[in-house]
Structures are given as structure tokens and as C-alpha cells.
Design a protein around this motif. Structure first.
Motif, PDB file in Angstrom:
ATOM      1  N   VAL A 136      -1.649   0.879  -3.047  1.00 20.13           N
ATOM      2  CA  VAL A 136      -1.598   0.010  -4.221  1.00 20.13           C
ATOM      3  C   VAL A 136      -1.627   0.854  -5.494  1.00 20.13           C
ATOM      4  CG1 VAL A 136      -2.763  -1.843  -5.469  1.00 20.13           C
ATOM      5  CG2 VAL A 136      -2.725  -1.853  -2.974  1.00 20.13           C
ATOM      6  N   ARG A 137      -0.647   0.634  -6.344  1.00 21.72           N
ATOM      7  CA  ARG A 137      -0.586   1.370  -7.599  1.00 21.72           C
ATOM      8  C   ARG A 137      -1.475   0.696  -8.644  1.00 21.72           C
ATOM      9  NH1 ARG A 137       5.122   1.098  -7.021  1.00 21.72           N
ATOM     10  NH2 ARG A 137       5.277   0.124  -9.073  1.00 21.72           N
ATOM     11  N   GLU A 138      -2.089   1.510  -9.464  1.00 24.50           N
ATOM     12  CA  GLU A 138      -3.027   1.010 -10.463  1.00 24.50           C
ATOM     13  C   GLU A 138      -2.401  -0.035 -11.370  1.00 24.50           C
ATOM     14  OE1 GLU A 138      -4.858   2.902 -14.433  1.00 24.50           O
ATOM     15  OE2 GLU A 138      -5.656   3.824 -12.595  1.00 24.50           O
ATOM     16  N   GLU A 139      -1.184   0.209 -11.872  1.00 22.52           N
ATOM     17  CA  GLU A 139      -0.566  -0.734 -12.808  1.00 22.52           C
ATOM     18  C   GLU A 139      -0.280  -2.086 -12.158  1.00 22.52           C
ATOM     19  OE1 GLU A 139       2.813   2.110 -11.480  1.00 22.52           O
ATOM     20  OE2 GLU A 139       0.656   2.199 -11.872  1.00 22.52           O
ATOM     21  N   GLN A 140       0.086  -2.073 -10.872  1.00 25.30           N
ATOM     22  CA  GLN A 140       0.340  -3.334 -10.166  1.00 25.30           C
ATOM     23  C   GLN A 140      -0.955  -4.101  -9.938  1.00 25.30           C
ATOM     24  OE1 GLN A 140       2.456  -1.965  -6.624  1.00 25.30           O
ATOM     25  NE2 GLN A 140       4.373  -2.726  -7.480  1.00 25.30           N
ATOM     26  N   LYS A 197       0.838  -1.194   0.000  1.00 30.16           N
ATOM     27  CA  LYS A 197       0.000   0.000   0.000  1.00 30.16           C
ATOM     28  C   LYS A 197       0.882   1.257   0.000  1.00 30.16           C
ATOM     29  CE  LYS A 197      -3.865  -2.076   2.589  1.00 30.16           C
ATOM     30  NZ  LYS A 197      -4.706  -1.944   3.800  1.00 30.16           N
TER      31      LYS A 197
END
Length: 244
Positions: free
Chosen positions: A109-113, A107
Motif C-alpha cells: 500500500v502506497r502512502e498517498e493512496q 499491496k
């Protein structure tokens, strides 16, 4: 497709729901049946009572029952549903790997991950099926999903292909060397030859010790002295890559 998100932070629950909706829109896929909860203890009891979901997205640091507790319960019940962990700490990466989490996201949390993790676990039209390994048996050629192979043993010049569900497939007498027979599997970074007669799928390794590896099934597999240093290096690298 039923997805369960458990996090004791209402803000994080809302954020992951928003990301999931954004993912479905970007991939033009139907929205899954989503359930969210902040009560990890109640979720634990529901799983004990037989309730199941197709994908679990779990926070780790929760009161009463942690995400690792829930993952351990799923593992003990034999559930095959993938687990994606999200957490504010990287201290639990190895514990998460022990219950076969497919992703470990920090956290915020990135969108791409998050999208990459969902790409991995959710079926999509046109998504290629997993690779298979063909075994020549007395009954004919058997195509085995590589992802379900726990380990392969060379036993008296016959291959014993042991699967994660406890089944095993025996080949006919092999004419080539063991190294040649398993070449199709050794191209996969998840597979590692630990002995002249054993190839293991590192996704099903329970623990690595000096001189042996214990698999999820409980089978203890020898690690040859000549390969020991390389086996340790490759296994630790494999584990670390699961959480990059």
C-alpha cells in the motif's frame, strides 16, 4: 472514531498502523480508537454478535473468512460503515465493489493512496458536507443527501426519490421535463440516466443485465434499448475508476 484493521500478516498490520499514525500527524487530527486483529474468523463472529466499528480496513486473502466474507456480512446486517480493502491481488475488485467498498488498494500500500482513502472516510474539521438534492413535496422543500439516493423515478409526472434506507420521497406534480428536473444530479458522475423515466445512483447497483439493472434494494429498473450501449460503457467505467 473506531477503526478496525484485519490482516493475517503481522508485518502488514504493523505497516498500516504506522501509516495511520503518520496520517493523523500530517492532518493534525486526533488519533482514532484503533483495534487490530489477524483472526478473521473471530472478527466475523464478533460482527455476528453485534459489534461494530466506524471504519473497516480489511485484507481480502485470509484463511477461514476472507475480507469479502466479512464485507458481505456487514452488507447483510445493513451496516453503513465504509470498507477499505487491501490485497495482493486485483482479482477481487468487482466482488469488493459488490459489498460497497469505498477503496480497493493493492499491496504494498502506497502512502498517498492510503491517505486519500482515509481523507475520504474520516471526518475532519472544515470538511464539506455532501451535496443535497432538493425535492418539492406537499409538505415543502426537502433536502435529500445525494449520496443516499438509490434511484429517481418519474411516475405520472411526479418524482419518486428512493433512498438507500428504503424510504421514498414523492414530489408534487412536475412542470418541467424529467431531464430538466434531474439536471442537478446528472452533474454527479455517480448518477446515470438509464431510461427516459429512471435515474440510478451507480453506487447502489447490484448487477447490470441485458435490458435491466437490479438495485441493492432488489428493484429491477429497465434500461432502454437506445441507452443500453452507453449505460454499459459508463457503468463499467465507473466501476473501474473506483479501484484506480
Amino acid at each position: 472514531m473506531k477503526i478496525l484493521i484485519c490482516d493475517d500478516s503481522p508485518r502488514d498490520l504493523a505497516g498500516m498502523k504506522e501509516l495511520l499514525e503518520k496520517y493523523c500527524e500530517s492532518r493534525a487530527c486526533p488519533a482514532p480508537e484503533l483495534e487490530q486483529t489477524s483472526d478473521s474468523a473471530a472478527l466475523y463472529r464478533r460482527i455476528q454478535n453485534g459489534e461494530q466499528w466506524d471504519v473497516y480496513i480489511l485484507d481480502i486473502l485470509m484463511s477461514e473468512k476472507t475480507g469479502i466474507d466479512i464485507g458481505g456480512l456487514l452488507h447483510r446486517t445493513g451496516a453503513q460503515s465504509p470498507i477499505i480493502y487491501v490485497t495482493s491481488s486485483d482479482d477481487f475488485a468487482l466482488a469488493a465493489y459488490g459489498v460497497h467498498a469505498v477503496r480497493y488498494l493493492l499491496k504494498p500500500v502506497r502512502e498517498e493512496q492510503f491517505f486519500e482513502a482515509l481523507d475520504y472516510v474520516l471526518p475532519r474539521p472544515g470538511k464539506k458536507s455532501g451535496a443535497v438534492y432538493e425535492v418539492k413535496t406537499k409538505e415543502g422543500l426537502v433536502a435529500v443527501p445525494c449520496s443516499r439516493i438509490e434511484y429517481v423515478e418519474n411516475s405520472t409526472r411526479m418524482l419518486n426519490v428512493c433512498l438507500a434506507d428504503g424510504r421514498s420521497i414523492k414530489s408534487i406534480f412536475i412542470r418541467k421535463s424529467f431531464d430538466e428536473e434531474i439536471r442537478g444530479l446528472t452533474d454527479d458522475p455517480a448518477f446515470l440516466q438509464v431510461h427516459k423515466s429512471f435515474l440510478v445512483n451507480m453506487n447502489y447497483v447490484d448487477r447490470l443485465a441485458q435490458g435491466n439493472i437490479t438495485m441493492e434494494s432488489g428493484r429491477c429498473i429497465p434500461v432502454s434499448k437506445a441507452r443500453a450501449a452507453e449505460v454499459k460503457k459508463k457503468y463499467l467505467m465507473f466501476v473501474s475508476q473506483q479501484y484506480q
